[in-house]
Enzyme design. Structure first.
Site, short mmCIF file in Angstrom:
data_model
loop_
_atom_site.label_atom_id
_atom_site.label_comp_id
_atom_site.label_asym_id
_atom_site.label_seq_id
_atom_site.Cartn_x
_atom_site.Cartn_y
_atom_site.Cartn_z
N PHE A 1 36.78 -17.90 4.09
CA PHE A 1 38.02 -17.47 4.74
C PHE A 1 38.01 -17.74 6.24
O PHE A 1 38.54 -16.97 7.04
CB PHE A 1 38.34 -16.01 4.43
N LEU A 2 37.37 -18.82 6.60
CA LEU A 2 37.34 -19.22 8.01
C LEU A 2 37.98 -20.61 8.16
O LEU A 2 37.61 -21.36 9.04
CB LEU A 2 35.91 -19.27 8.54
N GLY B 1 44.46 -23.33 9.84
CA GLY B 1 45.51 -24.14 9.23
C GLY B 1 46.87 -23.75 9.76
O GLY B 1 47.03 -23.48 10.96
N LYS C 1 53.11 -9.43 2.75
CA LYS C 1 53.72 -8.15 2.33
C LYS C 1 52.73 -6.99 2.55
O LYS C 1 53.08 -5.94 3.08
CB LYS C 1 54.08 -8.29 0.85
N GLU D 1 45.44 -16.11 -6.79
CA GLU D 1 46.21 -17.01 -7.64
C GLU D 1 45.47 -18.33 -7.76
O GLU D 1 44.91 -18.82 -6.79
CB GLU D 1 47.60 -17.23 -7.04
N GLY E 1 49.98 -17.37 3.63
CA GLY E 1 51.26 -17.06 2.98
C GLY E 1 50.98 -16.40 1.65
O GLY E 1 49.92 -15.81 1.45
N LYS F 1 49.32 -22.33 -1.30
CA LYS F 1 47.93 -22.79 -1.24
C LYS F 1 47.73 -23.71 -2.43
O LYS F 1 48.59 -23.75 -3.35
CB LYS F 1 46.95 -21.62 -1.26
N CYS G 1 51.07 -11.87 -1.36
CA CYS G 1 50.25 -10.67 -1.08
C CYS G 1 50.05 -10.41 0.41
O CYS G 1 50.49 -9.38 0.93
CB CYS G 1 48.91 -10.80 -1.77
N ASN H 1 42.81 -6.85 1.83
CA ASN H 1 43.72 -7.94 2.18
C ASN H 1 43.93 -8.04 3.68
O ASN H 1 44.01 -9.13 4.25
CB ASN H 1 45.06 -7.78 1.45
C1 UGA Z 1 44.85 -12.77 -2.02
C2 UGA Z 1 43.41 -12.24 -1.99
O1 UGA Z 1 42.50 -13.29 -1.70
C3 UGA Z 1 43.05 -11.60 -3.34
O2 UGA Z 1 41.75 -11.02 -3.25
C4 UGA Z 1 44.08 -10.51 -3.67
O3 UGA Z 1 43.83 -9.94 -4.94
C5 UGA Z 1 45.46 -11.13 -3.69
O4 UGA Z 1 45.73 -11.72 -2.40
C6 UGA Z 1 46.45 -10.04 -3.99
O5 UGA Z 1 46.54 -9.08 -3.24
O6 UGA Z 1 47.06 -10.08 -5.07
P1 UGA Z 1 46.01 -15.01 -2.92
O7 UGA Z 1 47.25 -14.51 -2.24
O8 UGA Z 1 46.11 -15.54 -4.29
O9 UGA Z 1 44.90 -13.84 -2.96
O10 UGA Z 1 45.47 -16.20 -2.04
P2 UGA Z 1 44.24 -16.48 -1.06
O11 UGA Z 1 43.35 -17.46 -1.69
O12 UGA Z 1 43.64 -15.24 -0.56
O13 UGA Z 1 45.03 -17.19 0.13
C7 UGA Z 1 46.04 -16.49 0.87
C8 UGA Z 1 46.59 -17.36 1.97
O14 UGA Z 1 45.61 -17.53 2.99
C9 UGA Z 1 46.96 -18.78 1.52
O15 UGA Z 1 48.17 -19.15 2.15
C10 UGA Z 1 45.81 -19.63 2.00
O16 UGA Z 1 46.18 -20.97 2.23
C11 UGA Z 1 45.44 -18.91 3.29
N1 UGA Z 1 44.05 -19.13 3.72
C12 UGA Z 1 43.02 -18.70 2.95
C13 UGA Z 1 43.80 -19.75 4.93
O17 UGA Z 1 44.74 -20.15 5.66
N2 UGA Z 1 42.50 -19.93 5.33
C14 UGA Z 1 41.46 -19.51 4.58
O18 UGA Z 1 40.29 -19.70 5.01
C15 UGA Z 1 41.72 -18.88 3.36
#
Ligand code: UGA
Length: 497
Positions: free
Chosen positions: A291-292, A295, A305, A175, A299, A362, A302, A250
């Site tokens: 992705f390291l 925090g 769930k 997103e 959430g 996010k 995706c 995921n």
């Molecule tokens: C995630 C995946 O990144 C996508 O590849 C996938 O298509 C999507 O889910 C889905 O299944 O539809 P999204 O949920 O939009 O995408 O968000 P992310 O950017 O992945 O972040 C997910 C959560 O992890 C957020 O709450 C973010 O703040 C947290 N996060 C992310 C961290 O706490 N640390 C990080 O280093 C990266």
């Protein structure tokens, strides 16, 4: 006979730059469905976006953009009414299309299983309308064996076996960057079990895989990600493998986040700095530095769930995926740790005024589903805090889920900070990493910041006069002695503020 001939002339429209124009229906116009529909139109196909919410379809037809997603308004404006149509008539769309993408919701049931009732009802409707060969493609995140069930219900509902195939084409869109992720993907995964089905899927994505889209002068002016190879890579698999690839991707990303959150907790205990640790481990190319970011936990609609669904499907198939249970537990513990941190900073919470920056799960989105920020605000309200919130995009949605008492919404970070006892950073919006610290300091009653996203360097916060608490790094003390709170000083000198 060449591949294209095998697809059958009826499936392929006129030849355009970069491939054949295909007729595609995308069922469901949520985040995934709407972005996919707009992007399929952008790469040259004729698309009908279907939803059973008539009001939503009407708004889309009138040019309203229902979600906060970069580049989507541009794509909708460019293609709506031309290559992209909106409708509630699923059966007509099925009749007109050679590929039907199912992008409806798959919420969690109580035990973590995915609720596939919407997928089932769409499959039945497709079966009722089928008139010539089509592929039915799962785009929603679904557990392994869903394609098998879709096929089964369609056959039971009278769809002739030779008139359809079921495929899996998981999306990997994030997103906030969904359009870029679609048009410049790391990979496209297409899972199909027959040649005609796999060929048709390949044809749909040809403008991306042969690189022709990227040569178009009228393509959306998107900055390609670093190291972009110039054409997208397509990985063809069986449908079951594609279904597993989505859940496993995921689950792996969430595992990376929980891993670094666990490491940040050790760093806090021993006085190490998790940012330095991340640099050290992330520069191993086998690990990578993305992705390291530690925090307050992951959430969104995706990860929470999908992890539960993947664990559930593993259990149903005889494997206890206990690693995923630990990932989920660490994620939940991370929110509780943040609340303890707020208590450490403020001692008692009842009656404290807290400025909260960020409500979305996010940065870059207005989505608050499973947002750790929302959960933290709820807990603070229960403790008797008064919340002064600001989010660039998610306040409207937050109002619908947060209690109305005890919380006020403001139009800037500084307005939220005004008169607050401390400031909490809960979402990683870029804007929050670039605040005017002197201005912020003058608005707050006390110079206390608890940063759940590590947006600042402790040393710069210390120089700016803040008591600064972050995740996995030593707390920072203000360089100079803290001045008396502005309001108290004014009161003792008899001045009105
Ligand atoms: C995630 C995946 O990144 C996508 O590849 C996938 O298509 C999507 O889910 C889905 O299944 O539809 P999204 O949920 O939009 O995408 O968000 P992310 O950017 O992945 O972040 C997910 C959560 O992890 C957020 O709450 C973010 O703040 C947290 N996060 C992310 C961290 O706490 N640390 C990080 O280093 C990266």
């Amino acid at each position: 006979m060449c591949r294209c001939e095998r697809l059958g002339a009826s499936l392929l429209g006129q030849r355009t730059r970069g491939g054949n124009t295909l007729k595609i229906a995308v069922v469901g116009s949520g985040y995934v469905g709407l972005v996919a529909a707009a992007c399929f139109a952008e790469i040259g196909h004729d698309v009908i976006s279907i939803d059973n919410d008539a009001q939503k379809i009407l708004l889309l037809q009138q040019g309203h953009v229902p979600i906060h997603e970069e580049h989507l308004p541009e794509l909708l404006e460019r293609h709506s009414g031309k290559k992209l149509k909106f409708s509630t008539d699923l059966e007509e769309a099925v009749r007109q299309s050679s590929a039907i993408f199912i992008a409806v919701g798959t919420p969690s049931t109580e035990d973590g299983d995915a609720d596939l009732s919407y997928v089932e009802s769409v499959s039945r409707a497709v079966a009722a309308a089928i008139n010539d060969y089509k592929i039915v493609v799962e785009k929603s995140t679904v557990p392994v064996f869903t394609s098998h069930w879709v096929r089964k219900v369609m056959l039971l509902d009278g769809a002739p076996a030779d008139l359809f195939d079921v495929a899996s084409n998981p999306e990997f869109l994030r997103e906030g960057t969904a359009v870029v992720d679609f048009l410049y993907p790391d990979r496209i995964v297409t899972g199909g079990d027959t040649t005609r089905c796999s060929d048709l899927l390949r044809e749909i994505y040809r403008p991306l895989t042969d690189g022709s889209y990227y040569k178009r002068t009228d393509r959306v002016a998107i900055v390609a990600p670093a190291n972009w190879p110039g054409a997208a890579r397509l990985i063809g698999t069986s449908t079951k493998s594609a279904e597993i690839i989505k859940h496993a991707s995921n689950a792996f990303l969430a595992t990376k986040i929980s891993f670094i959150n666990a490491v940040s907790n050790i760093c806090e205990s021993v006085g190490a700095d998790v940012k330095e640790v991340c640099e050290g481990i992330g520069s191993d190319s086998r690990i990578g530095n993305r992705f390291l970011n530690p925090g307050i936990g992951y959430g969104g609609s995706c990860f929470p769930k999908d992890l539960k669904a993947f664990r559930h499907v593993a259990r149903e198939n005889g494997y206890e995926f206990s690693l995923l249970s630990s990932v989920i537990a660490i994620n939940e513990e991370q929110r509780a740790r943040f609340l303890r941190k707020v208590r450490t900073a403020l001692w008692t919470l009842k009656g404290k005024k807290l400025a909260v920056l960020g409500l979305a799960f996010k940065g870059g989105t207005d989505d608050i589903r499973e947002s750790p920020a929302i959960e933290i605000v709820k807990s603070l309200l229960k403790e008797g805090c008064e919340i002064r919130a600001y989010d660039p995009a998610a306040m409207e949605r937050s109002r619908e889920v947060l209690p109305s008492r005890g919380i006020s919404y403001h139009d800037s970070p500084y307005a939220a900070a005004s008169g607050a006892d401390a400031l909490l950073i809960l979402t990683d919006w870029n804007d929050f990493a670039d605040l005017d610290l002197a201005n912020l300091r003058s608005e707050l009653s006390y110079p206390i910041i608890v940063d759940g996203r590590n947006l600042y360097q402790p040393s710069s916060m210390s120089n700016a006069g803040f008591l600064y608490y972050s995740v996995g790094r030593p707390d920072a003390q203000p360089k100079q002695q803290i001045e008396r709170p502005v309001k108290m000083a004014a009161a003792s000198s008899g001045k009105a503020v």
